[in-house]
Scaffold this active site. Structure first.
Site, short mmCIF file in Angstrom:
data_model
loop_
_atom_site.label_atom_id
_atom_site.label_comp_id
_atom_site.label_asym_id
_atom_site.label_seq_id
_atom_site.Cartn_x
_atom_site.Cartn_y
_atom_site.Cartn_z
N THR A 149 -12.49 8.22 -14.60
CA THR A 149 -12.72 6.97 -13.77
C THR A 149 -13.73 6.98 -12.85
O THR A 149 -14.44 7.99 -12.53
CB THR A 149 -11.46 7.20 -12.76
OG1 THR A 149 -10.08 7.21 -13.43
CG2 THR A 149 -11.36 5.92 -11.73
N SER A 155 -8.84 1.29 -14.92
CA SER A 155 -8.27 0.96 -16.03
C SER A 155 -9.06 0.53 -17.36
O SER A 155 -8.71 0.64 -18.53
CB SER A 155 -7.12 -0.12 -15.83
OG SER A 155 -6.32 0.31 -14.97
N GLY A 413 16.27 7.84 11.03
CA GLY A 413 14.88 8.41 11.70
C GLY A 413 14.61 9.78 11.34
O GLY A 413 13.31 10.07 11.22
N GLU A 436 -2.67 8.29 -15.80
CA GLU A 436 -2.04 8.04 -17.14
C GLU A 436 -1.82 6.59 -17.43
O GLU A 436 -0.58 6.38 -18.26
CB GLU A 436 -0.96 9.22 -17.56
CG GLU A 436 -1.37 10.65 -17.60
CD GLU A 436 -2.41 10.83 -18.81
OE1 GLU A 436 -2.16 10.21 -19.80
OE2 GLU A 436 -3.48 11.48 -18.44
#
Length: 689
Positions: A149, A155, A413, A436
């Site tokens: 990347t 992508s 909470g 992936e």
């Protein structure tokens, strides 16, 4: 600071309430665990947890919620080093180290060395290259990462800008980052750890671009860990989660590496620059590696969601709020799990969780069968297997990650506290919907495969026989919708819910109808871009069918009279009704066999009834998933049910509350901040006197 003595005990206690829930079990929890969790996983979990518990000084993660990012990384490195030592001692395998990472939920900086760097060498290096790199990597003499990347491209792998240019005069490759957008980004194990990077770069030989290919680039000295010449490398800093991992950036300034550093199993660059592809290796084999990784994600997501459902359901079963508001009458306040809105959020998740476990086993068998065909030279099943893996990776990770968030919310909470065990966990698991293959991008691959099969049927072409084409052929004669409504679309909803075969037919028909409609629209000129939303829906519908099919396939392995069958069949029917209820618009808009609003209302009513029935078995069902207290690391979901006692004790461990550190910190803050504020008015008055 200590908890006061003599506090009045709760009646009934949360521990007693949890035990009462367990007493309702209509099946053996141990037998259910053996059926729904695969044998190999159970054995690995037992072995690894026993080892981790034997060394609490190293593997304790109870304090992780109090740690800074640097402290988390230091702790993860300590754990990682010890796991490597245990592997070298023969006490753990590489796969079992991954199991340890999953148990501890502290994915440290050695992770991508095992998960990506070594597998790439195993699958894409020649034997000569394995001799150069693989042995050293497996022995941790070098530490690697997988640098694909870039800050400008994720992508779109084909759009990567980093170049790997062959220099014939020196028989080397020059790896270069030509721009800021070419900077490698988000690379796990790169920030401070890796000595070598498997860099994906555009291969350029004699001026011709051969597309992205992996090349090993040394980036830090193994002697002093300093960056090598031409290398700019660093850590990205704090993230939403996954903060024990050193995701990093990398810029390469004309860095030269030997020619054999380029992985050459699928493409060969000889001395002088002649490029060839080995004739005896089919590049489609690479699909098998991608599918394997996604198979592991499908398997892991069942375990991930199990941690969340176990915590939320146990806590909701013992947490009491309001009297007389739930339908079921109890003395005092009602357990939160008796309220319909809580049930509607958690019980379908439990059904999806069981479907995931069943799917992971059935899909693993499908994968092994397809890989057997591949090894015999038959690549036919690969495309369908790849499309199914893409869809299941999307389905399981979407359900699991959104499921963790739903479980956090269902804890009210207290779900906001790190001690719930769900907040740090959510951040650590979130990347599964992105890495992936981003889930929205992956869905297009699944949808395109389905559409290709529909168009092939319309063209009269022969299509392979697989689980996708089987439902398409059954519901789309000649690739088109039938003229009359199938009988199962007219069945009473109660009959559908009790008929497994009719359930699969309806889910298959829903997906086939969506595929036919989309194919019609695209044939009429609708652009690919305008079709993307419909592709998402088609992928989800296809995966809903595949998951239901795998779930039922796994249930058919039960003995006919198994005491597990009634509960499991009810879970499968619940999942079916939940899919219909969540996607009722798909049923209303069917071109053929459209459901009526009355049928949709019947689905909603029956789903609510089945959810209430399964709620009675909810605690035994999560117990059967086998998630131990070590893995939960939660005050709310602990197996003994002592929620509030443990919650308060854990808060006492905060450095602000501990006697050894808290007093000093509070004194310093008082003098530095609180005192000037509290005494400001008094000091002003005193100054006037």
């Amino acid at each position: 600071m200590q908890i006061p003595k003599g506090l009045q005990a709760m009646t009934p206690s949360t521990a007693d309430t949890l035990q009462a829930e367990r007493s309702k079990a209509a099946f053996s929890v141990a037998e259910m665990n053996a059926f729904i969790v695969d044998e190999q996983m159970r054995a690995q979990l037992t072995k690894v947890e026993r080892l981790l518990l034997s060394e609490p000084e190293t593997f304790d993660v109870r304090q992780v919620y109090f740690m800074s990012r640097t402290e988390k990384m230091d702790h993860a490195l300590k754990i990682g080093r010890r796991l490597i030592e245990l592997m070298k001692e023969g006490k753990l395998t590489g796969e079992e180290i991954s199991i340890a990472d999953m148990i501890l939920d502290i994915n440290g900086p050695f992770g991508l060395h095992r998960a990506m760097f070594i597998p790439t060498l195993q699958n894409q290096a020649t034997e000569e290259q394995k001799a150069m790199f693989l042995g050293k990597a497996e022995n941790y003499e070098i530490l690697g990462c997988y640098a694909q990347t870039e800050i400008g491209h994720g992508s779109n792998v084909q759009g990567l800008e980093t170049t790997c240019t062959y220099l014939p005069e020196t028989d080397e490759f020059e790896v270069h980052s030509p721009s800021i957008s070419a900077c490698k980004w988000w690379i796990g194990s790169l920030g401070v750890t890796a000595t070598h990077a498997m860099v994906m770069a555009q291969l350029v030989v004699n001026g011709k671009n051969y597309g992205p290919n992996p090349v090993v680039v040394p980036i830090r000295s193994v002697e002093d860990h300093q960056p090598l010449p031409g290398v700019t490398v660093g850590d990205l800093g704090p993230k939403f989660g996954f903060n024990a991992m050193d995701n990093g950036f990398l810029l390469l300034d004309h860095v030269r590496v030997p020619r054999l550093n380029l992985m050459q199993r699928y493409i060969t660059v000889a001395q002088g620059g002649r490029v060839s592809r080995p004739k005896n290796v089919d590049p489609k084999v690479a699909y098998g590696t991608m599918v394997y990784v996604r198979t592991q994600i499908v398997r892991n997501m069942s375990q991930v969601l199990a941690k969340a459902t176990t915590t939320a359901i146990r806590y909701a079963a013992v947490r009491r709020q309001f009297s007389g508001k739930a339908d079921k009458r109890v003395d005092g306040e009602s357990p939160v799990l008796d309220y319909g809105m809580v049930q509607h959020r958690l019980i379908p998740l439990l059904a999806q969780n069981y479907a995931m476990f069943a799917t992971s086993q059935a899909f693993a068998a499908h994968y092994a069968e397809s890989m057997g065909e591949l090894n015999r030279g038959n690549f036919g099943p690969l495309k369908e297997l790849h499309a199914t893996a893409c869809g299941l990776k999307r389905w399981t990770s979407d359900v699991a990650i959104h499921g963790i968030d739903t479980c956090r919310h269902a804890c009210g909470g207290h779900g906001f506290s790190q001690f719930s065990g769900l907040n740090e966990f959510f951040g650590n698991q979130y990347p599964n919907i992105i890495w992936e293959g981003d889930n929205y991008v992956l869905s297009q691959q699944t949808a395109r495969f389905v559409l290709t099969q529909v168009n092939a049927l319309r063209a009269g072409k022969q299509v392979a026989d697989n689980q996708t084409t089987q439902y398409l052929r059954a519901h789309l004669p000649g690739g088109h919708l039938p003229k009359t409504a199938p009988a199962f679309t007219q069945m009473p909803v109660a009959d559908l819910a009790s008929n497994p075969e009719a359930q699969l037919q309806l889910l298959g028909f829903r997906a086939a109808s969506m595929a036919a409609e989309l194919a019609d629209s695209m044939a009429a000129g609708q652009s690919h871009n305008r079709s993307l939303v419909a592709m998402q829906r088609l992928c989800d519908a296809h995966s809903d069918y595949i998951v239901a099919s795998y779930f039922r396939r796994h249930l058919r392995t039960l003995a006919p009279a198994s005491p597990l069958a009634p509960t499991l069949n009810k879970l499968a029917s619940l999942l079916f009704l939940y899919v219909l209820e969540q996607h009722s618009a798909d049923l209303l808009r069917l071109t053929v066999g459209a459901f009526s609003p009355v049928q949709i209302s019947e689905i909603e009513q029956l789903l609510a009834q089945v959810i209430e029935e399964v709620r009675e078995q909810a605690v035994p069902l999560v117990d059967a998933l086998g998630i131990t207290d070590l893995r939960l690391n939660s005050a709310l979901g602990r197996s003994d049910g002592k929620v509030y006692e443990n919650y308060l004790e854990w808060a006492m461990e905060d450095p602000l509350n501990r006697e050894d550190t808290g007093n000093a910190i509070r004194k310093q803050w008082f003098e530095k901040y609180y005192k000037p504020v509290l005494h400001a008015a008094k000091n002003k008055r005193d100054a006037r006197l």
